[in-house]
Structure formats: structure tokens, C-alpha cells
Scaffold this active site. Structure first.
Site, PDB file in Angstrom:
ATOM      1  CG  HIS A  15      -2.015   1.029   1.120  1.00 35.81           C
ATOM      2  ND1 HIS A  15      -3.118   1.032   1.939  1.00 35.81           N
ATOM      3  CD2 HIS A  15      -2.157   2.107   0.318  1.00 35.81           C
ATOM      4  CE1 HIS A  15      -3.901   2.063   1.633  1.00 35.81           C
ATOM      5  NE2 HIS A  15      -3.324   2.726   0.666  1.00 35.81           N
TER       6      HIS A  15
ATOM      7  CD  GLU B 249       0.254   5.267  -1.005  1.00 35.94           C
ATOM      8  OE1 GLU B 249       1.056   5.323  -0.057  1.00 35.94           O
ATOM      9  OE2 GLU B 249      -0.983   5.362  -0.859  1.00 35.94           O
TER      10      GLU B 249
ATOM     11  CG  HIS C 271       2.377   8.560   2.230  1.00 32.92           C
ATOM     12  ND1 HIS C 271       1.966   8.996   3.463  1.00 32.92           N
ATOM     13  CD2 HIS C 271       1.274   7.989   1.643  1.00 32.92           C
ATOM     14  CE1 HIS C 271       0.684   8.714   3.640  1.00 32.92           C
ATOM     15  NE2 HIS C 271       0.247   8.103   2.549  1.00 32.92           N
TER      16      HIS C 271
END
Length: 267
Positions: free
Chosen positions: A68, A121, A125
Site C-alpha cells: 500500500h 503515494e 508520502h
């Protein structure tokens, strides 16, 4: 003239000091890197729950955990996130590993772009994790995820303890936690989603320090006491967990059975 020059120098130094302080304050601060693996069957079930017309893109091996993300996180809070909105995801940067990503870092959500999960992502992040040299490019960030999955595959860890996907058997969260902790020697986080009145395992998270040493995930979520075991989880402690096997044909089989029954009933 000398006085004006002195004022100018002081002003310039003040500006430089402010710029330096602003830069330091803007640099993302975090305590841990959370490496999150997701269970595709549960992710798919949740995706379809929001809209019955949704379809899912599954890895070729449907009974395997996928990545993930890698999430920089401060203790007791969420984030940081979106640390550099100008550093946009560039698919060309991950071309050498794109085939691996399609199988190991799968975008389950059918009907969305192949790159949408990776772009999200990275933007949310990766741009924060990039303050660390081993993660300071898209290729490094996503390659690290692949390497960690190969080393800490929850598919392999759980299977070694005979915890395998099943649509008929449920598992104790204590057993799942023990299987992981016995292998990696630290406490993971076990996440569930509530579906149809049951708890489905959805994510397993393991944590790393900023120098890439595996660590307990304390400070990420609260512990729950189950018997004499203290477990990091959001799952209900009073019930077992469903670890579902994905069966693409199950829906069509049910429809076929229903149609067959109606045909027989109307004879």
C-alpha cells in the site's frame, strides 16, 4: 553612506537567517516509516461496497499481500503529508521496475489510472520520505517498497503458521499477531475493515526507524488487551477475523444458481 551600508548588511543577514529558519521549519519531521501491506480481497470488497459497478484489478496471484505504501509518521498523529506539491510523480522515473510494481504494488481500484495509486503515494508520502537519502527519488522509494515486501511478505509469514486465506475459516487476532511477531521480533499493526457485520483483515503494518532498522509500531495506534496479550490493532477484540480468499467467479456462480433455481421454480 556608511550608515546606510551597515543597515543594508544587517537587513540582508536578517533575511538570510529568516530564509534559513523557514527552510528548517518546512522540512518534514517524523519518527517512523510505516510499511503497509494490504490484503487485495478486502480492498476489493471495500471498493465494491462504495459502488456495486466498481471492478477490481487483482495481482496475478490473488492470494498474495501487496504494497500500500511507505508512510513517514510522527508519534501520536498522522503525517506529515504532501511535503512538496511541486514534485510531481513522473512515470518515466519508475520504468525499470514498472512490471514489478504492477504485480506487487497493485492499484486495486478498477477504472482508475494505472498510475493513480503510485502518484498518490509519492505525492502524499514519498515527497516527505525523500528527506532520507535512501528514499530521495521515485525509483528509490518504490524500489524500497518492493525490497521490503520480498523480505517481509505477510503471505509467507502467515502461511508458515498455517494461516491461509479462507472463506469458511476465521482466525484469532492473537494467532495472527503471534505469527508475525515471532518472525520479525517486533509488534506490527493489524488493521481490519467491518464488512457485512464481520471483521475482515485489511492491512498489516510494520515500522522502521529513520536509519531503516525494524522497530515496534508503538505510538502509531493504541494497544488493545486480549487476554494477556497486548496488540496494536483497530480490530474488534471480541471476535475472530476473516482472511478472505478472492474468488472472481463467486458472484457469477451465485447468479447462475439463482437463474437456474428460477427456471426450475417456474416449470
Amino acid at each position: 553612506m556608511g550608515k546606510m551600508k551597515c543597515i543594508y548588511i544587517i537587513f540582508s543577514l536578517s533575511c538570510l537567517r529568516y530564509a534559513s529558519m523557514t527552510y528548517i521549519q518546512a522540512e518534514p519531521e517524523f519518527d517512523l516509516l510505516i510499511f503497509t501491506q494490504q490484503w487485495p480481497a478486502t480492498a476489493c470488497k471495500d471498493w465494491k461496497k462504495h459502488d456495486s459497478s466498481h471492478t477490481c484489478v487483482m495481482p496475478s496471484n490473488v492470494d498474495t499481500w501487496t504494497i500500500h505504501g511507505i508512510w513517514p509518521t510522527k508519534f501520536g498523529t498522522i503525517g506529515p503529508a504532501f511535503c512538496n506539491r511541486t514534485w510531481l510523480f513522473d512515470p518515466e522515473k519508475i520504468r525499470p521496475i514498472e512490471d514489478q510494481l504492477e504485480q506487487l504494488w497493485v492499484n486495486i481500484f478498477g477504472g482508475t489510472s494505472l498510475y493513480s495509486l503510485w502518484a498518490h503515494e509519492w505525492s502524499k508520502h514519498g515527497t516527505c520520505a525523500a528527506v532520507l537519502e535512501p528514499l530521495n527519488s521515485e525509483l528509490k522509494y518504490f524500489s524500497t517498497g518492493i525490497n521490503w515486501l520480498q523480505k517481509y511478505s505477510m503471505s509467507n509469514i502467515l502461511k508458515a503458521e498455517n494461516i491461509v486465506p479462507s472463506n469458511t475459516k476465521e482466525y484469532s487476532i492473537v494467532d495472527i499477531n503471534k505469527a508475525i511477531k515471532d518472525k520479525i521480533n517486533v509488534d506490527p499493526v493489524i488493521e481490519c475493515k467491518k464488512e457485512d457485520g464481520e471483521s475482515y483483515i485489511s492491512d498489516i503494518r510494520i515500522c522502521f526507524t529513520k536509519d531503516f532498522k525494524i522497530a515496534n509500531c508503538d505510538g502509531v495506534v493504541s494497544r488493545k488487551l486480549i487476554g494477556d496479550q497486548s496488540i496494536l490493532t483497530n480490530c474488534k477484540t471480541s471476535e475472530n477475523i476473516v482472511y478472505p480468499h478472492y474468488n472472481k467467479k463467486s458472484f457469477y456462480v451465485q447468479v447462475y444458481k439463482l437463474v437456474s433455481w428460477l427456471q426450475w421454480f417456474t416449470l
